[in-house]
Design a protein around this motif. Sequence first.
Motif, PDB file in Angstrom:
ATOM      1  N   THR A   2     -10.274  -0.177  -1.497  1.00 41.46           N
ATOM      2  CA  THR A   2     -11.305   0.489  -2.307  1.00 41.46           C
ATOM      3  C   THR A   2     -12.144   1.421  -1.435  1.00 41.46           C
ATOM      4  OG1 THR A   2     -11.386  -1.465  -3.686  1.00 41.46           O
ATOM      5  CG2 THR A   2     -13.230   0.052  -3.905  1.00 41.46           C
ATOM      6  N   SER A   3     -12.304   2.649  -1.887  1.00 41.38           N
ATOM      7  CA  SER A   3     -13.105   3.688  -1.216  1.00 41.38           C
ATOM      8  C   SER A   3     -12.517   4.169   0.118  1.00 41.38           C
ATOM      9  CB  SER A   3     -14.545   3.241  -0.933  1.00 41.38           C
ATOM     10  OG  SER A   3     -15.127   2.717  -2.044  1.00 41.38           O
ATOM     11  N   LYS A   4     -11.309   3.747   0.481  1.00 41.03           N
ATOM     12  CA  LYS A   4     -10.736   4.231   1.746  1.00 41.03           C
ATOM     13  C   LYS A   4      -9.691   5.315   1.456  1.00 41.03           C
ATOM     14  CE  LYS A   4     -11.353   0.062   4.506  1.00 41.03           C
ATOM     15  NZ  LYS A   4     -11.668  -0.982   3.532  1.00 41.03           N
ATOM     16  N   SER A   5      -9.662   6.324   2.296  1.00 39.94           N
ATOM     17  CA  SER A   5      -8.652   7.367   2.125  1.00 39.94           C
ATOM     18  C   SER A   5      -7.332   6.859   2.697  1.00 39.94           C
ATOM     19  CB  SER A   5      -9.078   8.637   2.862  1.00 39.94           C
ATOM     20  OG  SER A   5      -9.012   8.397   4.257  1.00 39.94           O
ATOM     21  N   ALA A   6      -6.242   7.539   2.330  1.00 41.17           N
ATOM     22  CA  ALA A   6      -4.919   7.147   2.845  1.00 41.17           C
ATOM     23  C   ALA A   6      -4.904   7.242   4.363  1.00 41.17           C
ATOM     24  CB  ALA A   6      -3.853   8.055   2.236  1.00 41.17           C
ATOM     25  N   ALA A   7      -5.550   8.274   4.914  1.00 40.39           N
ATOM     26  CA  ALA A   7      -5.551   8.440   6.376  1.00 40.39           C
ATOM     27  C   ALA A   7      -6.294   7.284   7.044  1.00 40.39           C
ATOM     28  CB  ALA A   7      -6.188   9.778   6.739  1.00 40.39           C
ATOM     29  N   GLU A   8      -7.407   6.852   6.425  1.00 43.25           N
ATOM     30  CA  GLU A   8      -8.159   5.722   7.000  1.00 43.25           C
ATOM     31  C   GLU A   8      -7.307   4.456   6.974  1.00 43.25           C
ATOM     32  OE1 GLU A   8     -12.861   6.290   5.991  1.00 43.25           O
ATOM     33  OE2 GLU A   8     -11.502   6.196   4.301  1.00 43.25           O
ATOM     34  N   ILE A   9      -6.618   4.252   5.865  1.00 42.26           N
ATOM     35  CA  ILE A   9      -5.777   3.049   5.753  1.00 42.26           C
ATOM     36  C   ILE A   9      -4.669   3.089   6.809  1.00 42.26           C
ATOM     37  CG2 ILE A   9      -4.134   1.835   4.243  1.00 42.26           C
ATOM     38  CD1 ILE A   9      -5.941   2.693   1.890  1.00 42.26           C
ATOM     39  N   LEU A  10      -4.125   4.271   7.000  1.00 41.17           N
ATOM     40  CA  LEU A  10      -3.056   4.415   8.005  1.00 41.17           C
ATOM     41  C   LEU A  10      -3.580   4.071   9.406  1.00 41.17           C
ATOM     42  CD1 LEU A  10      -0.120   5.229   8.413  1.00 41.17           C
ATOM     43  CD2 LEU A  10      -0.859   7.615   8.621  1.00 41.17           C
ATOM     44  N   ASP A  11      -4.798   4.530   9.702  1.00 43.68           N
ATOM     45  CA  ASP A  11      -5.405   4.212  11.014  1.00 43.68           C
ATOM     46  C   ASP A  11      -5.566   2.704  11.177  1.00 43.68           C
ATOM     47  OD1 ASP A  11      -5.620   6.705  11.948  1.00 43.68           O
ATOM     48  OD2 ASP A  11      -7.767   6.978  11.502  1.00 43.68           O
ATOM     49  N   GLN A  30      -6.006   1.453  -4.893  1.00 42.79           N
ATOM     50  CA  GLN A  30      -5.217   2.346  -4.040  1.00 42.79           C
ATOM     51  C   GLN A  30      -5.186   3.776  -4.580  1.00 42.79           C
ATOM     52  OE1 GLN A  30      -1.354   0.764  -3.022  1.00 42.79           O
ATOM     53  NE2 GLN A  30      -2.099  -1.332  -3.082  1.00 42.79           N
ATOM     54  N   LYS A  31      -6.183   4.095  -5.414  1.00 45.72           N
ATOM     55  CA  LYS A  31      -6.176   5.398  -6.062  1.00 45.72           C
ATOM     56  C   LYS A  31      -6.086   6.533  -5.031  1.00 45.72           C
ATOM     57  CE  LYS A  31      -8.883   8.291  -9.135  1.00 45.72           C
ATOM     58  NZ  LYS A  31      -8.809   9.358  -8.167  1.00 45.72           N
ATOM     59  N   ASN A  32      -6.868   6.411  -3.944  1.00 48.43           N
ATOM     60  CA  ASN A  32      -6.884   7.487  -2.942  1.00 48.43           C
ATOM     61  C   ASN A  32      -5.525   7.659  -2.271  1.00 48.43           C
ATOM     62  OD1 ASN A  32      -9.486   7.833  -3.549  1.00 48.43           O
ATOM     63  ND2 ASN A  32     -10.300   6.743  -1.758  1.00 48.43           N
ATOM     64  N   ILE A  82       0.854  -1.186   0.000  1.00 47.20           N
ATOM     65  CA  ILE A  82       0.000   0.000   0.000  1.00 47.20           C
ATOM     66  C   ILE A  82       0.897   1.245   0.000  1.00 47.20           C
ATOM     67  CG2 ILE A  82      -1.549   1.368   1.499  1.00 47.20           C
ATOM     68  CD1 ILE A  82      -3.174  -0.785   0.407  1.00 47.20           C
ATOM     69  N   GLY A  83       0.629   2.131  -0.968  1.00 50.39           N
ATOM     70  CA  GLY A  83       1.364   3.385  -1.005  1.00 50.39           C
ATOM     71  C   GLY A  83       2.649   3.314  -1.794  1.00 50.39           C
TER      72      GLY A  83
END
Length: 464
Positions: free
Chosen positions: A412-421, A378-380, A358-359
Amino acid sequence: MRSNPSDYEMIAPGNLPAIVSLLAAEPGVWLPIAGGTDVMVLYAAGKLPARKLVSIWNLPELRRVEVTADEIRIGAGCTYSDLRAHDLIGREFPLLSSAASWTGGIANQNRGTLGGNIVNASPAADSLPALLVYDAQVTAVSVRGERRLRYAGFHTGYKKTLLAPDELIRSVCLPWRFSGYFSHARKVGARNAQAISKVCIAALGRVAQGVVEDIRIAMGSVAPVPLRLAETERLVKGRAIDSDLLLLAAKTAAGEIRPLDDIRSTARYRATVTGNLVVEFLTRLKSEHGVLARWNALPVDEAIKEILPCCGSHAWARGMVARRPFAGEASLLASSNEVCRSLTRSDWMEAFQSHPRIGESRRPQSAARSAAWSAQEQKNVGDAADAVKMELASANREYEKRFGRIFIVCATSKSAAEILDILRQRLTNDDETEFHQAAEQQRQITGIRLRKWLKHEVYLDSYS
Ligand SMILES: Cc1cc2nc3c(=O)[nH]c(=O)nc-3n(C[C@H](O)[C@H](O)[C@H](O)COP(=O)(O)OP(=O)(O)OC[C@H]3O[C@@H](n4cnc5c(N)ncnc54)[C@H](O)[C@@H]3O)c2cc1C
């Protein structure tokens, strides 16, 4: 007016012969109660006419699923959760599984039964259109023995059925003959869970040599009883699906329903939505049939190669290919879930390794074939601020050091900040818990990719 509990009597004899004897001794006096999800609503509203209740909850005779050469016999006491968990029902009768998955919420699915849905006889009941298109039969049991009735015709009018006052529904029988059909189900309601349908559709179809060879469409909430769209079926059968046919089918469908205005919707809205749902079904029948018909016919090696990037595990791809032919998305997804449940730890590891981190835009050579999807998923993350990307990269490294594999999340549909959390929270898991969470994420990713594949959103061949 609220009900007073002391006005009611409830018994639970615990076996079928005792219950049918009781119903025969005083017909219409004892009301069977299964999961109670309809009965208790009436009770709470002070509208329950019966004062004597006999529990049929969890009777072994009503909770079995039997498989014969001709049909599957689903006990009337099976709950929605039972239906959802049954692999064969998911694979062969996906319309029923779908209906079970959107009936109420989880608590309701753990109590509500198929038999209760039929006998409660609501025109908005979600499982009933599926029973119509699968040409179900119900078996009714009483002291006189058992009789079989075709489900079509069982509901004779609003809240009316052919069941005698001393009878119980014992099982619902579905023939295997629609096994290879494309299926489509959709519920239109105010929200996904805990909402009664404004309109729902269950439909089956089969295309051969470019024309619709057979078609079965049923709708809920559009008439006093669940309805087969016989005229629309006659119109479409034997014809190629093109824009003229879609227009005509929508008009015919809207014209043959008998909708009402009620608190959930208007008749006009229901007619428009009915036409749209029929168009959606026919459009999917045409396009997904194309993808699957070609893939179903591919030699084993080529079929494995094509579907492999949806998951990344060869064991999964082999399992899917062994379960061909598939008629549509529902049976494809049900089979994918079934195969996922059989995967070993090393199969999952292979699937995890097919992803880029991711990222990270740079990806290992082995992940090349699923790269197009990963990029979309991982577009977001790609669009995120550099600081968040750097934090993600650092947390990813920590994760790999701790668990010895890359971090898997359905992005899918998650922001980078959400994924980080999520990543930070999962870093606190023990290895076993974390492995299961990663596998569940991979299962979800696989489902999303299968849907994209069916919709031609990514052509797998271009990555070989
Ligand atoms: C919060 C909530 C959400 C809901 N959401 C939905 C939804 O989205 N879609 C939907 O379709 N329904 C929904 N329902 C309605 C309900 O859950 C279903 O109709 C359910 O299938 C009823 O099953 P039950 O076992 O609880 O029936 P019960 O309440 O026990 O019984 C209902 C009726 O069926 C009779 N009966 C039950 N089993 C038998 C049998 N084997 N033989 C003869 N008679 C029998 C009973 O005598 C009674 O008349 C919802 C209900 C609630 C409370």
